[in-house]
Scaffold this motif. Structure first.
Motif, PDB file in Angstrom:
ATOM      1  N   GLY A   9      29.075  49.296  41.813  1.00 49.90           N
ATOM      2  CA  GLY A   9      30.283  49.717  41.090  1.00 49.90           C
ATOM      3  C   GLY A   9      31.381  50.207  42.002  1.00 49.90           C
ATOM      4  O   GLY A   9      31.270  50.147  43.227  1.00 49.90           O
ATOM      5  N   ASP A  10      32.416  50.698  41.389  1.00 47.96           N
ATOM      6  CA  ASP A  10      33.645  51.088  42.073  1.00 47.96           C
ATOM      7  C   ASP A  10      33.341  51.964  43.297  1.00 47.96           C
ATOM      8  O   ASP A  10      32.801  53.061  43.168  1.00 47.96           O
ATOM      9  N   ILE A  11      33.733  51.468  44.460  1.00 46.64           N
ATOM     10  CA  ILE A  11      33.574  52.223  45.710  1.00 46.64           C
ATOM     11  C   ILE A  11      34.748  53.199  45.793  1.00 46.64           C
ATOM     12  O   ILE A  11      35.910  52.780  45.764  1.00 46.64           O
ATOM     13  N   GLY A  40      35.888  46.921  44.456  1.00 45.57           N
ATOM     14  CA  GLY A  40      36.574  47.635  45.532  1.00 45.57           C
ATOM     15  C   GLY A  40      37.882  48.295  45.137  1.00 45.57           C
ATOM     16  O   GLY A  40      38.634  48.729  46.013  1.00 45.57           O
ATOM     17  N   GLU A  41      38.156  48.437  43.843  1.00 45.81           N
ATOM     18  CA  GLU A  41      39.506  48.871  43.437  1.00 45.81           C
ATOM     19  C   GLU A  41      39.858  50.297  43.853  1.00 45.81           C
ATOM     20  O   GLU A  41      41.030  50.656  43.843  1.00 45.81           O
ATOM     21  N   ASN A  42      38.844  51.120  44.202  1.00 47.54           N
ATOM     22  CA  ASN A  42      39.118  52.502  44.641  1.00 47.54           C
ATOM     23  C   ASN A  42      38.688  52.740  46.084  1.00 47.54           C
ATOM     24  O   ASN A  42      38.545  53.897  46.511  1.00 47.54           O
ATOM     25  N   ALA A  43      38.492  51.670  46.849  1.00 50.20           N
ATOM     26  CA  ALA A  43      37.871  51.800  48.168  1.00 50.20           C
ATOM     27  C   ALA A  43      38.776  52.486  49.193  1.00 50.20           C
ATOM     28  O   ALA A  43      38.306  53.109  50.130  1.00 50.20           O
ATOM     29  N   VAL A 152      33.403  43.021  33.882  1.00 52.20           N
ATOM     30  CA  VAL A 152      34.369  43.408  32.847  1.00 52.20           C
ATOM     31  C   VAL A 152      34.771  44.859  33.121  1.00 52.20           C
ATOM     32  O   VAL A 152      34.001  45.795  32.903  1.00 52.20           O
ATOM     33  N   HIS A 153      35.975  44.992  33.665  1.00 55.60           N
ATOM     34  CA  HIS A 153      36.473  46.284  34.145  1.00 55.60           C
ATOM     35  C   HIS A 153      37.219  46.944  32.993  1.00 55.60           C
ATOM     36  O   HIS A 153      38.394  46.649  32.741  1.00 55.60           O
ATOM     37  N   ALA A 154      36.531  47.808  32.263  1.00 58.62           N
ATOM     38  CA  ALA A 154      37.102  48.289  31.002  1.00 58.62           C
ATOM     39  C   ALA A 154      36.610  49.682  30.673  1.00 58.62           C
ATOM     40  O   ALA A 154      35.583  50.144  31.173  1.00 58.62           O
ATOM     41  N   THR A 177      32.442  47.805  34.814  1.00 53.92           N
ATOM     42  CA  THR A 177      32.875  48.742  35.852  1.00 53.92           C
ATOM     43  C   THR A 177      34.037  49.536  35.260  1.00 53.92           C
ATOM     44  O   THR A 177      34.383  49.360  34.102  1.00 53.92           O
ATOM     45  N   HIS A 178      34.633  50.412  36.042  1.00 54.32           N
ATOM     46  CA  HIS A 178      35.836  51.193  35.726  1.00 54.32           C
ATOM     47  C   HIS A 178      35.565  52.624  35.278  1.00 54.32           C
ATOM     48  O   HIS A 178      36.306  53.522  35.656  1.00 54.32           O
ATOM     49  N   THR A 179      34.507  52.905  34.513  1.00 47.44           N
ATOM     50  CA  THR A 179      34.327  54.293  34.064  1.00 47.44           C
ATOM     51  C   THR A 179      33.705  55.165  35.155  1.00 47.44           C
ATOM     52  O   THR A 179      33.742  56.381  35.060  1.00 47.44           O
ATOM     53  N   HIS A 180      33.102  54.537  36.172  1.00 44.92           N
ATOM     54  CA  HIS A 180      32.450  55.252  37.282  1.00 44.92           C
ATOM     55  C   HIS A 180      31.180  55.986  36.845  1.00 44.92           C
ATOM     56  O   HIS A 180      30.658  56.793  37.602  1.00 44.92           O
ATOM     57  N   VAL A 181      30.726  55.763  35.628  1.00 46.26           N
ATOM     58  CA  VAL A 181      29.522  56.428  35.123  1.00 46.26           C
ATOM     59  C   VAL A 181      28.513  55.355  34.713  1.00 46.26           C
ATOM     60  O   VAL A 181      28.796  54.519  33.851  1.00 46.26           O
TER      61      VAL A 181
END
Ligand code: FE2
Ligand code: FE2
Length: 262
Positions: A9-11, A40-43, A152-154, A177-181
């Motif tokens: 998930g989101d790095i 990688g959207e928060n890498a 699905v980034h939602a 991905t996207h919620t980080h949980v």
């Protein structure tokens, strides 16, 4: 022989990148992983991804990078995304957006892997229909391979589960991905599509979604603008391993993964 894909998930910032650098290779080796996809959207410092960071992730064993709503926060990714087919932006962004929303990449063993990236529309910025965008991308990829994974980034679990059922039987996996949980609802749907609402975050979990707790709390309580520094405490690499029959493209299993430094 089964084909195993690790999706992570989101790095989030350097604590997330360090987890990839220090733990990915050993995990891939020990678990016979054939292909690795990360979001990688928060890498880069928690917002966006730079060309140099994308390159480093590839050097550390990542095969493909998906993104999401924060993809354009570091400007130099725009040229990298136009030339490197391993980096995706959401397929349901405007057609005028640089880069691509789906891709087909060959693994080290020569297996073609199709990847689709979409963003949701519930509690998120305006975007084209993710369901129609996924339909178009999947139809194109199925000409090349049956092993297809959809990030699905939602925000909303309902929208992600709906996408799982929408693509059931047409792709190997739909993962959120996207919620980080990380969610505990992993399963293989009736048509052979592995599904999980969110694979979680690669970063510091002594935090609020990878950011320092004090700053986020202050913002919630006072409503004053605040800068959210990336948090480093309790780093974890969260994701899932999806086992696929490469001939049919159907998933045999999906297993949640949480890696911590020992
Ligand atoms: Fe994110
Ligand atoms: Fe996001």
């Amino acid at each position: 022989m089964a084909f195993k894909i690790l999706v992570a998930g989101d790095i989030v910032g350097s604590p997330g990148r360090e987890m990839i650098r220090n733990h990915l290779e050993a995990y891939v080796e020990a678990n016979s992983i054939d292909f690795t996809i990360v979001n990688g959207e928060n890498a880069a410092g928690g917002l966006g991804i730079s060309a140099a960071i994308a390159q480093r992730l590839f050097e550390w064993g990542v095969d493909a990078i998906t993104t999401g709503d924060h993809v354009w926060k570091k400007k130099d990714i725009i040229s990298a995304i136009q030339t490197d087919v391993r980096i995706l932006r959401p397929a349901n962004f405007p057609v005028e957006s640089p880069g691509r929303g789906h891709t087909c990449i060959k693994s080290a063993s020569g297996q073609s892997v199709g990847i689709v990236n979409v963003v949701g529309r519930v509690f998120m910025n305006p975007a084209e229909c993710p369901f129609k965008a996924a339909d178009r991308a999947v139809a194109e990829l199925r000409e090349q391979t049956r092993v297809i994974l959809v990030d699905v980034h939602a925000e909303a679990t309902s929208e992600k589960i709906a996408m799982g059922w929408h693509l059931n039987g047409r792709v190997s996996a739909v993962y959120g991905t996207h919620t980080h949980v990380q969610t505990a609802d992993e399963r293989v749907l009736s048509g052979g599509t592995a599904y999980i609402s969110d694979i979680g975050m690669v970063g510091g979990h002594e935090s609020v979604l990878g950011r320092k707790t004090e700053a986020v709390l202050k913002k919630f309580i006072t409503n004053l603008p605040a800068h959210f520094d990336v948090a480093a405490g309790d780093p974890r690499l969260c994701g899932a391993v999806i086992t696929v029959d490469p001939v049919s493209g159907k998933a045999e299993a999906i297993e949640r993964v949480v890696i911590t430094p020992d």
